[in-house]
Design an enzyme around this catalytic site. Structure first.
Site, PDB file in Angstrom:
ATOM      1  N   GLU A 111       0.827  -1.193   0.000  1.00  0.00           N
ATOM      2  CA  GLU A 111       0.000   0.000   0.000  1.00  0.00           C
ATOM      3  C   GLU A 111       0.866   1.249   0.000  1.00  0.00           C
ATOM      4  O   GLU A 111       1.962   1.251   0.548  1.00  0.00           O
ATOM      5  CB  GLU A 111      -0.876   0.004   1.254  1.00  0.00           C
ATOM      6  CG  GLU A 111      -1.655  -1.287   1.359  1.00  0.00           C
ATOM      7  CD  GLU A 111      -2.532  -1.396   2.602  1.00  0.00           C
ATOM      8  OE1 GLU A 111      -3.361  -2.296   2.630  1.00  0.00           O
ATOM      9  OE2 GLU A 111      -2.363  -0.596   3.535  1.00  0.00           O
ATOM     10  N   CYS A 124       3.446   8.331   1.563  1.00  0.00           N
ATOM     11  CA  CYS A 124       3.975   7.347   2.503  1.00  0.00           C
ATOM     12  C   CYS A 124       4.122   6.055   1.709  1.00  0.00           C
ATOM     13  O   CYS A 124       3.126   5.501   1.231  1.00  0.00           O
ATOM     14  CB  CYS A 124       2.984   7.194   3.663  1.00  0.00           C
ATOM     15  SG  CYS A 124       3.412   5.886   4.808  1.00  0.00           S
ATOM     16  N   CYS A 131       6.626  -7.418   6.808  1.00  0.00           N
ATOM     17  CA  CYS A 131       7.817  -6.985   7.551  1.00  0.00           C
ATOM     18  C   CYS A 131       8.219  -8.099   8.502  1.00  0.00           C
ATOM     19  O   CYS A 131       7.362  -8.732   9.120  1.00  0.00           O
ATOM     20  CB  CYS A 131       7.527  -5.706   8.346  1.00  0.00           C
ATOM     21  SG  CYS A 131       8.970  -5.096   9.277  1.00  0.00           S
ATOM     22  N   CYS A 135       6.890  -6.117  15.289  1.00  0.00           N
ATOM     23  CA  CYS A 135       6.426  -5.301  16.419  1.00  0.00           C
ATOM     24  C   CYS A 135       4.955  -5.636  16.693  1.00  0.00           C
ATOM     25  O   CYS A 135       4.139  -5.629  15.770  1.00  0.00           O
ATOM     26  CB  CYS A 135       6.585  -3.812  16.094  1.00  0.00           C
ATOM     27  SG  CYS A 135       8.253  -3.385  15.565  1.00  0.00           S
ATOM     28  N   CYS A 138       1.842  -3.455  15.424  1.00  0.00           N
ATOM     29  CA  CYS A 138       1.830  -3.026  14.022  1.00  0.00           C
ATOM     30  C   CYS A 138       1.199  -4.102  13.152  1.00  0.00           C
ATOM     31  O   CYS A 138       1.602  -5.267  13.201  1.00  0.00           O
ATOM     32  CB  CYS A 138       3.269  -2.759  13.580  1.00  0.00           C
ATOM     33  SG  CYS A 138       3.455  -2.526  11.804  1.00  0.00           S
ATOM     34  N   GLY A 186       6.922  -2.324   5.886  1.00  0.00           N
ATOM     35  CA  GLY A 186       8.293  -2.807   5.828  1.00  0.00           C
ATOM     36  C   GLY A 186       9.299  -1.968   6.583  1.00  0.00           C
ATOM     37  O   GLY A 186       9.033  -0.835   6.985  1.00  0.00           O
ATOM     38  N   GLU A 187      10.461  -2.565   6.781  1.00  0.00           N
ATOM     39  CA  GLU A 187      11.580  -1.892   7.431  1.00  0.00           C
ATOM     40  C   GLU A 187      12.579  -1.507   6.326  1.00  0.00           C
ATOM     41  O   GLU A 187      13.281  -2.369   5.790  1.00  0.00           O
ATOM     42  CB  GLU A 187      12.215  -2.843   8.466  1.00  0.00           C
ATOM     43  CG  GLU A 187      13.580  -2.448   8.974  1.00  0.00           C
ATOM     44  CD  GLU A 187      13.661  -1.002   9.499  1.00  0.00           C
ATOM     45  OE1 GLU A 187      12.758  -0.569  10.243  1.00  0.00           O
ATOM     46  OE2 GLU A 187      14.642  -0.316   9.141  1.00  0.00           O
ATOM     47  N   SER A 220      12.257   5.981   7.923  1.00  0.00           N
ATOM     48  CA  SER A 220      11.931   5.586   9.290  1.00  0.00           C
ATOM     49  C   SER A 220      12.447   4.180   9.550  1.00  0.00           C
ATOM     50  O   SER A 220      12.234   3.273   8.747  1.00  0.00           O
ATOM     51  CB  SER A 220      10.399   5.631   9.471  1.00  0.00           C
ATOM     52  OG  SER A 220      10.041   5.219  10.768  1.00  0.00           O
ATOM     53  N   SER A 243      12.263   4.810  15.306  1.00  0.00           N
ATOM     54  CA  SER A 243      11.080   4.365  16.047  1.00  0.00           C
ATOM     55  C   SER A 243      11.529   3.822  17.394  1.00  0.00           C
ATOM     56  O   SER A 243      12.053   2.713  17.483  1.00  0.00           O
ATOM     57  CB  SER A 243      10.337   3.288  15.248  1.00  0.00           C
ATOM     58  OG  SER A 243       9.841   3.854  14.067  1.00  0.00           O
ATOM     59  N   LEU A 244      11.342   4.606  18.436  1.00  0.00           N
ATOM     60  CA  LEU A 244      11.866   4.235  19.758  1.00  0.00           C
ATOM     61  C   LEU A 244      10.792   3.545  20.611  1.00  0.00           C
ATOM     62  O   LEU A 244      10.970   2.447  21.088  1.00  0.00           O
ATOM     63  CB  LEU A 244      12.415   5.484  20.461  1.00  0.00           C
ATOM     64  CG  LEU A 244      13.325   5.232  21.645  1.00  0.00           C
ATOM     65  CD1 LEU A 244      14.628   4.567  21.232  1.00  0.00           C
ATOM     66  CD2 LEU A 244      13.633   6.528  22.401  1.00  0.00           C
ATOM     67  N   HIS A 245       9.694   4.240  20.844  1.00  0.00           N
ATOM     68  CA  HIS A 245       8.507   3.694  21.527  1.00  0.00           C
ATOM     69  C   HIS A 245       8.671   3.403  23.016  1.00  0.00           C
ATOM     70  O   HIS A 245       7.681   3.141  23.706  1.00  0.00           O
ATOM     71  CB  HIS A 245       7.964   2.434  20.834  1.00  0.00           C
ATOM     72  CG  HIS A 245       7.721   2.603  19.374  1.00  0.00           C
ATOM     73  ND1 HIS A 245       7.009   3.662  18.860  1.00  0.00           N
ATOM     74  CD2 HIS A 245       8.095   1.867  18.299  1.00  0.00           C
ATOM     75  CE1 HIS A 245       6.962   3.560  17.536  1.00  0.00           C
ATOM     76  NE2 HIS A 245       7.619   2.492  17.175  1.00  0.00           N
ATOM     77  N   ASN A 319      -2.644   3.705  16.497  1.00  0.00           N
ATOM     78  CA  ASN A 319      -3.790   3.327  15.673  1.00  0.00           C
ATOM     79  C   ASN A 319      -4.135   1.882  15.996  1.00  0.00           C
ATOM     80  O   ASN A 319      -3.269   1.015  15.883  1.00  0.00           O
ATOM     81  CB  ASN A 319      -3.435   3.440  14.189  1.00  0.00           C
ATOM     82  CG  ASN A 319      -3.166   4.868  13.795  1.00  0.00           C
ATOM     83  OD1 ASN A 319      -3.973   5.749  14.061  1.00  0.00           O
ATOM     84  ND2 ASN A 319      -2.018   5.106  13.190  1.00  0.00           N
ATOM     85  N   CYS A 362      -0.474   4.906  10.084  1.00  0.00           N
ATOM     86  CA  CYS A 362       0.697   4.144  10.491  1.00  0.00           C
ATOM     87  C   CYS A 362       0.286   2.843  11.166  1.00  0.00           C
ATOM     88  O   CYS A 362      -0.555   2.835  12.053  1.00  0.00           O
ATOM     89  CB  CYS A 362       1.513   4.911  11.521  1.00  0.00           C
ATOM     90  SG  CYS A 362       2.197   6.413  10.911  1.00  0.00           S
TER      91      CYS A 362
HETATM   92  N1  SAH Z   1       9.549  -0.180   9.839  1.00  0.00           N
HETATM   93  C1  SAH Z   1       9.789   1.198   9.971  1.00  0.00           C
HETATM   94  C2  SAH Z   1       8.955   2.055   9.052  1.00  0.00           C
HETATM   95  C3  SAH Z   1       7.515   1.650   8.858  1.00  0.00           C
HETATM   96  S1  SAH Z   1       6.470   1.816  10.245  1.00  0.00           S
HETATM   97  C4  SAH Z   1       9.620   1.622  11.430  1.00  0.00           C
HETATM   98  O1  SAH Z   1       9.084   0.849  12.204  1.00  0.00           O
HETATM   99  O2  SAH Z   1      10.078   2.721  11.755  1.00  0.00           O
HETATM  100  C5  SAH Z   1       6.259   3.589  10.329  1.00  0.00           C
HETATM  101  C6  SAH Z   1       5.908   4.104  11.690  1.00  0.00           C
HETATM  102  O3  SAH Z   1       4.599   3.683  12.086  1.00  0.00           O
HETATM  103  C7  SAH Z   1       6.859   3.620  12.767  1.00  0.00           C
HETATM  104  O4  SAH Z   1       7.250   4.684  13.596  1.00  0.00           O
HETATM  105  C8  SAH Z   1       5.994   2.639  13.509  1.00  0.00           C
HETATM  106  O5  SAH Z   1       6.432   2.448  14.811  1.00  0.00           O
HETATM  107  C9  SAH Z   1       4.644   3.283  13.438  1.00  0.00           C
HETATM  108  N2  SAH Z   1       3.549   2.374  13.747  1.00  0.00           N
HETATM  109  C10 SAH Z   1       3.466   1.066  13.503  1.00  0.00           C
HETATM  110  N3  SAH Z   1       2.299   0.563  13.949  1.00  0.00           N
HETATM  111  C11 SAH Z   1       1.611   1.601  14.479  1.00  0.00           C
HETATM  112  C12 SAH Z   1       0.322   1.731  15.076  1.00  0.00           C
HETATM  113  N4  SAH Z   1      -0.492   0.694  15.202  1.00  0.00           N
HETATM  114  N5  SAH Z   1      -0.053   2.958  15.508  1.00  0.00           N
HETATM  115  C13 SAH Z   1       0.762   4.018  15.359  1.00  0.00           C
HETATM  116  N6  SAH Z   1       1.986   3.957  14.800  1.00  0.00           N
HETATM  117  C14 SAH Z   1       2.410   2.761  14.367  1.00  0.00           C
HETATM  118 FE1  SF4 Z   2       8.010  -3.605  10.748  1.00  0.00          FE
HETATM  119 FE2  SF4 Z   2       7.989  -0.978  11.372  1.00  0.00          FE
HETATM  120 FE3  SF4 Z   2       5.781  -2.494  11.687  1.00  0.00          FE
HETATM  121 FE4  SF4 Z   2       7.860  -2.852  13.327  1.00  0.00          FE
HETATM  122  S1  SF4 Z   2       6.598  -0.995  13.135  1.00  0.00           S
HETATM  123  S2  SF4 Z   2       6.693  -4.476  12.331  1.00  0.00           S
HETATM  124  S3  SF4 Z   2       9.548  -2.517  11.921  1.00  0.00           S
HETATM  125  S4  SF4 Z   2       6.783  -2.008   9.769  1.00  0.00           S
END
Ligand code: SAH
Ligand code: SF4
Length: 372
Positions: A111, A124, A131, A135, A138, A186-187, A220, A243-245, A319, A362
């Protein structure tokens, strides 16, 4: 799946997913010259094709006045295969957000989302189908990795977004694509070679690429430390988002499983090195999850960790994704969290949640292999 019969062992091997055909956007300037010469065409054709493709987003050689019908057919056949087949396009936010699902060679779905704002239009884009990082919050992470995208599959998402922006679809925004974020599926740093080549096509001046501004391109990553160092050395001053979280390894180990390999201190040090080498401020992404990472003590710890670094914090209200019990922090908890981090002297922005209702936000990007 294929079962391999070995003496005493049965191994299961995944079949290799079908690879896309080579496309003009896969090739560097040098490779383009070699390709046209090898195809029996004069070298200057390479420059003409590049100017049409990158300068005018034009993939219809049959309409190019400089080519005979026969050569046009040859160019289309050899270098402009259709890599992205549109499956659906959905819009929301009063038409200002458009999510498109593409079917790739071999059937994987990915997408891209285009978001129009008063001052900018942002695409985006996806770098992988699925991926492999996993995580738990996600949607993409839940499906595992199908395959890496080719350079041209990434670049074609950008070209499509440029076409959408230029079509006048967004009446309250600039009529051109201004920004790109690698925040789709994806990463990106796990598909490093294709990513870097795609960045060149996006940023390089004509006839190499689209000549877009590097500072408006954001990559990212979850923090693949060796690849962050490599990217810093590429001389492509794109913006890095990390992406720290979580400020602490205990929680980050569960939210971003690769933290076991590259923990918080290491990824921040790599991001700092990136900032030093490129002179570019990086951003920290923090998906705020109710009762998981939204506590005041974590806000203070995060503030302490980030204060004095060349960074700013992007808070993303989580989200919700199907099958996950996690949800966004309560609004007053979010406000308090942001306040506490700011108090430590860190710049903070709260990301809007564009595209939520069409699963275009996201972490909601969850297209999968059709029929799987
Ligand atoms: N894999 C990379 C880039 C794609 S994800 C990464 O993780 O950075 C892009 C962003 O969306 C990242 O910061 C990720 O942590 C965030 N993301 C993933 N799932 C999410 C969700 N359910 N709600 C909000 N942000 C989310
Ligand atoms: Fe992959 Fe980024 Fe989603 Fe983590 S947040 S599973 S690295 S796409």
């Amino acid at each position: 799946m294929t079962d391999l019969e070995l003496p005493g062992i049965t191994q299961t091997r995944r079949e290799r997913p079908a690879r896309p055909a080579t496309h003009w956007a896969d090739l560097s300037i040098e490779e383009r010259k070699q390709a046209v010469t090898a195809a029996g065409l004069p070298g200057f054709r390479a420059d003409q094709i590049s100017r049409r493709y990158f300068g005018h987003d034009d993939v219809e050689p049959a309409l190019w006045s400089e080519l005979s019908t026969a050569v046009a057919g040859q160019v289309t056949q050899a270098w402009l295969p259709d890599l992205l087949e549109q499956v659906t396009a959905l819009s929301c936010d009063d038409g200002d957000t458009v999510k498109t699902v593409w079917r790739l060679t071999g059937g994987a779905l990915v997408e891209s989302v285009v978001m129009a704002y008063p001052q900018r239009v942002t695409a985006c884009v996806s770098s992988q189908a699925g991926c492999g990082i996993g995580c738990p919050f996600c949607a993409t992470g839940q499906q595992g990795l199908t395959r890496n995208l080719s350079t041209a599959e990434i670049v074609e998402q950008v070209r499509q977004a440029r076409g959408l922006a230029a079509s006048g679809a967004f009446t309250r925004s600039p009529d051109r694509l201004t920004n790109i974020v690698f925040m789709g599926m994806g990463e990106p740093l796990a598909n490093y070679r294709a990513l870097v080549a795609a960045l060149h096509r996006i940023i390089d001046p004509m006839p190499g690429g689209f000549d877009m501004s590097a500072r408006n391109v954001t990559v990212s990553t979850v923090g693949l430390v060796p690849r962050m160092h490599d990217l810093a050395e590429e001389g492509l001053p794109v913006t890095l988002a990390l992406s720290l979280h979580a400020p602490d390894d205990e929680l980050r180990d569960t939210l971003v499983p690769i933290n076991h390999r590259w923990p918080v201190a290491d990824v921040l040090a790599a991001a700092d090195d990136y900032a030093t080498l490129t002179g570019r401020r990086y951003s920290i992404e923090y998906a705020l999850i109710r009762d998981i990472n939204d506590q005041p003590w974590r806000a203070r710890a995060l503030g302490e960790l980030l204060a004095g670094r060349l960074t700013h914090l992007n808070v993303i209200p989580l989200n919700p994704t199907p099958g996950s019990k996690w949800t966004a922090a309560e609004p007053d908890v979010e406000d308090e969290f942001v306040h506490l981090v700011r108090e430590a002297g860190v710049a903070v922005t709260v990301r809007d949640t564009r595209g939520r209702e069409i699963d275009g936000a996201c972490g909601q990007l969850a297209a999968t292999v059709e029929g799987a």
